[in-house]
Design an enzyme around this catalytic site. Structure first.
Site, PDB file in Angstrom:
ATOM      1  N   GLN A 297       0.830  -1.208   0.000  1.00 20.83           N
ATOM      2  CA  GLN A 297       0.000   0.000   0.000  1.00 20.83           C
ATOM      3  C   GLN A 297       0.865   1.259   0.000  1.00 20.83           C
ATOM      4  O   GLN A 297       1.596   1.510   0.957  1.00 20.83           O
ATOM      5  CB  GLN A 297      -0.883  -0.001   1.256  1.00 20.83           C
ATOM      6  CG  GLN A 297      -1.781   1.216   1.392  1.00 20.83           C
ATOM      7  CD  GLN A 297      -2.522   1.224   2.726  1.00 20.83           C
ATOM      8  OE1 GLN A 297      -2.043   0.652   3.702  1.00 20.83           O
ATOM      9  NE2 GLN A 297      -3.667   1.869   2.765  1.00 20.83           N
ATOM     10  N   GLY A 298       0.774   2.048  -1.057  1.00 21.70           N
ATOM     11  CA  GLY A 298       1.566   3.280  -1.165  1.00 21.70           C
ATOM     12  C   GLY A 298       0.711   4.516  -0.951  1.00 21.70           C
ATOM     13  O   GLY A 298       0.409   5.238  -1.906  1.00 21.70           O
TER      14      GLY A 298
ATOM     15  N   SER B 214      -4.532   7.452  12.302  1.00 25.32           N
ATOM     16  CA  SER B 214      -4.337   7.361  13.760  1.00 25.32           C
ATOM     17  C   SER B 214      -5.677   7.460  14.494  1.00 25.32           C
ATOM     18  O   SER B 214      -6.676   7.944  13.948  1.00 25.32           O
ATOM     19  CB  SER B 214      -3.413   8.488  14.236  1.00 25.32           C
ATOM     20  OG  SER B 214      -4.116   9.709  14.215  1.00 25.32           O
ATOM     21  N   ASN B 215      -5.684   6.982  15.739  1.00 20.77           N
ATOM     22  CA  ASN B 215      -6.944   6.995  16.495  1.00 20.77           C
ATOM     23  C   ASN B 215      -7.448   8.416  16.752  1.00 20.77           C
ATOM     24  O   ASN B 215      -8.656   8.641  16.828  1.00 20.77           O
ATOM     25  CB  ASN B 215      -6.751   6.229  17.811  1.00 20.77           C
ATOM     26  CG  ASN B 215      -6.736   4.724  17.575  1.00 20.77           C
ATOM     27  OD1 ASN B 215      -6.616   4.277  16.427  1.00 20.77           O
ATOM     28  ND2 ASN B 215      -6.866   3.946  18.616  1.00 20.77           N
ATOM     29  N   GLU B 216      -6.519   9.379  16.846  1.00 14.56           N
ATOM     30  CA  GLU B 216      -6.965  10.775  17.028  1.00 14.56           C
ATOM     31  C   GLU B 216      -7.739  11.231  15.780  1.00 14.56           C
ATOM     32  O   GLU B 216      -8.777  11.889  15.883  1.00 14.56           O
ATOM     33  CB  GLU B 216      -5.762  11.708  17.258  1.00 14.56           C
ATOM     34  CG  GLU B 216      -5.049  11.528  18.587  1.00 14.56           C
ATOM     35  CD  GLU B 216      -4.130  10.316  18.622  1.00 14.56           C
ATOM     36  OE1 GLU B 216      -3.796   9.782  17.542  1.00 14.56           O
ATOM     37  OE2 GLU B 216      -3.773   9.874  19.726  1.00 14.56           O
TER      38      GLU B 216
ATOM     39  N   GLU C 189      -9.878  -1.078   5.490  1.00 16.80           N
ATOM     40  CA  GLU C 189      -8.654  -1.263   6.255  1.00 16.80           C
ATOM     41  C   GLU C 189      -8.952  -1.124   7.749  1.00 16.80           C
ATOM     42  O   GLU C 189      -8.524  -1.936   8.558  1.00 16.80           O
ATOM     43  CB  GLU C 189      -7.603  -0.231   5.822  1.00 16.80           C
ATOM     44  CG  GLU C 189      -6.283  -0.390   6.580  1.00 16.80           C
ATOM     45  CD  GLU C 189      -5.204   0.605   6.135  1.00 16.80           C
ATOM     46  OE1 GLU C 189      -5.485   1.438   5.253  1.00 16.80           O
ATOM     47  OE2 GLU C 189      -4.093   0.530   6.683  1.00 16.80           O
TER      48      GLU C 189
END
Ligand SMILES: Cc1cc2nc3c(=O)[nH]c(=O)nc-3n(C[C@H](O)[C@H](O)[C@H](O)COP(=O)(O)OP(=O)(O)OC[C@H]3O[C@@H](n4cnc5c(N)ncnc54)[C@H](O)[C@@H]3O)c2cc1C
Length: 398
Positions: A126-127, A383-385, A244
């Protein structure tokens, strides 16, 4: 709400269990159970076994090689897979690119690439991320300039998981530098053997080389490898990300590792109480168990929405946050439960066939590396944030 399975679903569970009993090589399940490193050949071996049964891409439509399962069947399969300590399916081709091609790819692209994902001809990576374009993914700078029948690609991707093994990379590239940043992005399929590509490994905190930097210098990519329309790549990229995130939640994985945590916490040293009797530790374990039960229900809800024709939406952000918090908490508790056995950090102990000095119960040596490695879960896939920002916009309307 009745959460029990129907007799047909119970029969399916038995069928799945029998499959794992008969077909999952003991060597592979032992590697997974003991937290050892899997080689590319190990992952390919398991993909081939699943594919032979028609169960590798179990969420794809039957037309493209899926088994036609209901969401409940997929849920059962994932849980049983984790409980049997089967290797996880490498997500990049099957779980990420596959759904994008099925929804947005041309007929030629589907015919060309989907069978190759199933039979293992192509290993994908995955890019998306770049230095300076992670959370702010739309700020990516890798360019693709059309020149006749090819795009000429220049730039750099980073954190490319398992890119060292990859035959192909799906990339987000900038095809219009003048448009609003989300509007000038395209989705390209690039052969990793193309002249001008260089892969450099990055070593992670646990010593593992699972991610890479990928550099592109005047790499020529056939225009036929553009997915969908030029400059509409952001739409496809977001669609892929929801898949994802749902996968990162890893409910089945948490169930299996929580079972192991309970065993470890109940082990007793001579003449001492077990850790499971410690009220503070027991309370943390109970919290995980309750959260995990809730996660299972939420996971089913999201899967049901997908079955109804939708893509997992902002709910996949909820799953990602909670699922990764649970997974990280389990690795943290497991490390604590092993106590001093988890202290000696021996990377070689993670290799299959390691015959060094016994450092405690069979999987104690993986407790610390697993704890460190799993810090990544709250970072990647957005990210979770960032997931909290998505929830506040999409669900709370803030
Ligand atoms: C082990 C690993 C494997 C990965 N594999 C891949 C891969 O295969 N392919 C790929 O393309 N990418 C991959 N990634 C990249 C991953 O998607 C990014 O790391 C992630 O999106 C975060 O971007 P960043 O690292 O640039 O951090 P930054 O975006 O710089 O963020 C740094 C910190 O700031 C916080 N932050 C940033 N913006 C905001 C905001 N607006 N509000 C609140 N907080 C904010 C973030 O939450 C984070 O804590 C991988 C990452 C890791 C760690």
């Amino acid at each position: 709400m009745d959460l029990s399975f129907t007799p047909e679903e119970e029969a399916f569970r038995e069928e799945v269990r029998a499959f794992f009993r008969d077909k999952l090589p003991a060597r592979l399940s032992t590697l997974v159970r003991e937290g050892k490193r899997l080689r590319k050949s190990d992952m390919e071996e398991w993909h081939a076994i699943l594919n032979e049964r028609g169960w590798l891409a179990n969420h794809w439509p039957e037309e493209w090689g899926g088994p036609g399962w209901s969401v409940i069947q997929r849920f059962i399969f994932d849980n049983e897979s984790a409980l049997a300590h089967a290797p996880r399916v490498v997500p990049f081709g099957v779980n990420m690119l596959g759904p994008v091609l099925i929804k947005y790819g041309s007929e030629e692209q589907k015919k060309q690439w989907l069978p190759r994902i199933l039979d293992g001809s192509d290993w994908w990576c995955q890019g998306y991320s770049e230095p300076g374009a992670g959370s702010d993914l739309a700020g990516l700078k890798t360019t693709a300039v059309r020149n006749g029948d090819v795009y000429v690609v220049n730039g750099q991707k980073t954190w490319t998981t398992l890119g060292q093994h990859a035959d192909m990379i799906f990339c987000l590239v900038r095809t219009d530098a003048t448009a609003k940043k989300q509007e000038g992005i395209s989705f390209l399929l690039i052969d990793m053997k193309s002249p001008g590509i260089e892969v450099r490994p990055i070593t992670l905190i646990d010593g593992e080389q699972e991610v890479n930097e990928v550099f592109f210098t005047d790499v020529e990519v056939p225009v036929a490898n553009l997915v969908g329309e030029e400059n509409l790549g952001w739409t496809y990229a977001k669609y892929l990300l929801t898949y994802e995130r749902t996968n990162i939640a890893g409910v089945g994985f948490s169930i299996a590792s929580f079972e192991r945590l309970k065993e470890v916490a109940q082990m007793q040293k001579k003449g001492r109480r077990s850790l499971a009797d410690d009220p503070l530790f027991a309370a943390r374990m109970a919290r995980v168990e309750i959260d995990l039960a809730n996660m299972q229900t939420t996971n089913l809800r999201v899967l049901a929405a997908v079955a109804g024709g939708g893509a997992p939406g902002a709910e996949s952000s909820m799953l990602k946050i909670k699922g990764t918090e649970i997974r990280q908490e389990i690795t943290s508790l497991t490390r604590r439960a092993y106590g001093s056995y988890a202290a000696p950090y021996i990377p070689e102990a993670l290799e299959a066939g390691w015959n060094g000095e016994d450092v405690g119960p069979e999987d104690a040596a993986m407790a610390a590396p697993s704890y460190f490695n799993n810090r990544k879960l709250s970072i990647f896939g957005g990210s979770n944030e960032i997931q909290k920002n998505i929830i506040s916009k999409a669900i709370l309307g803030l």
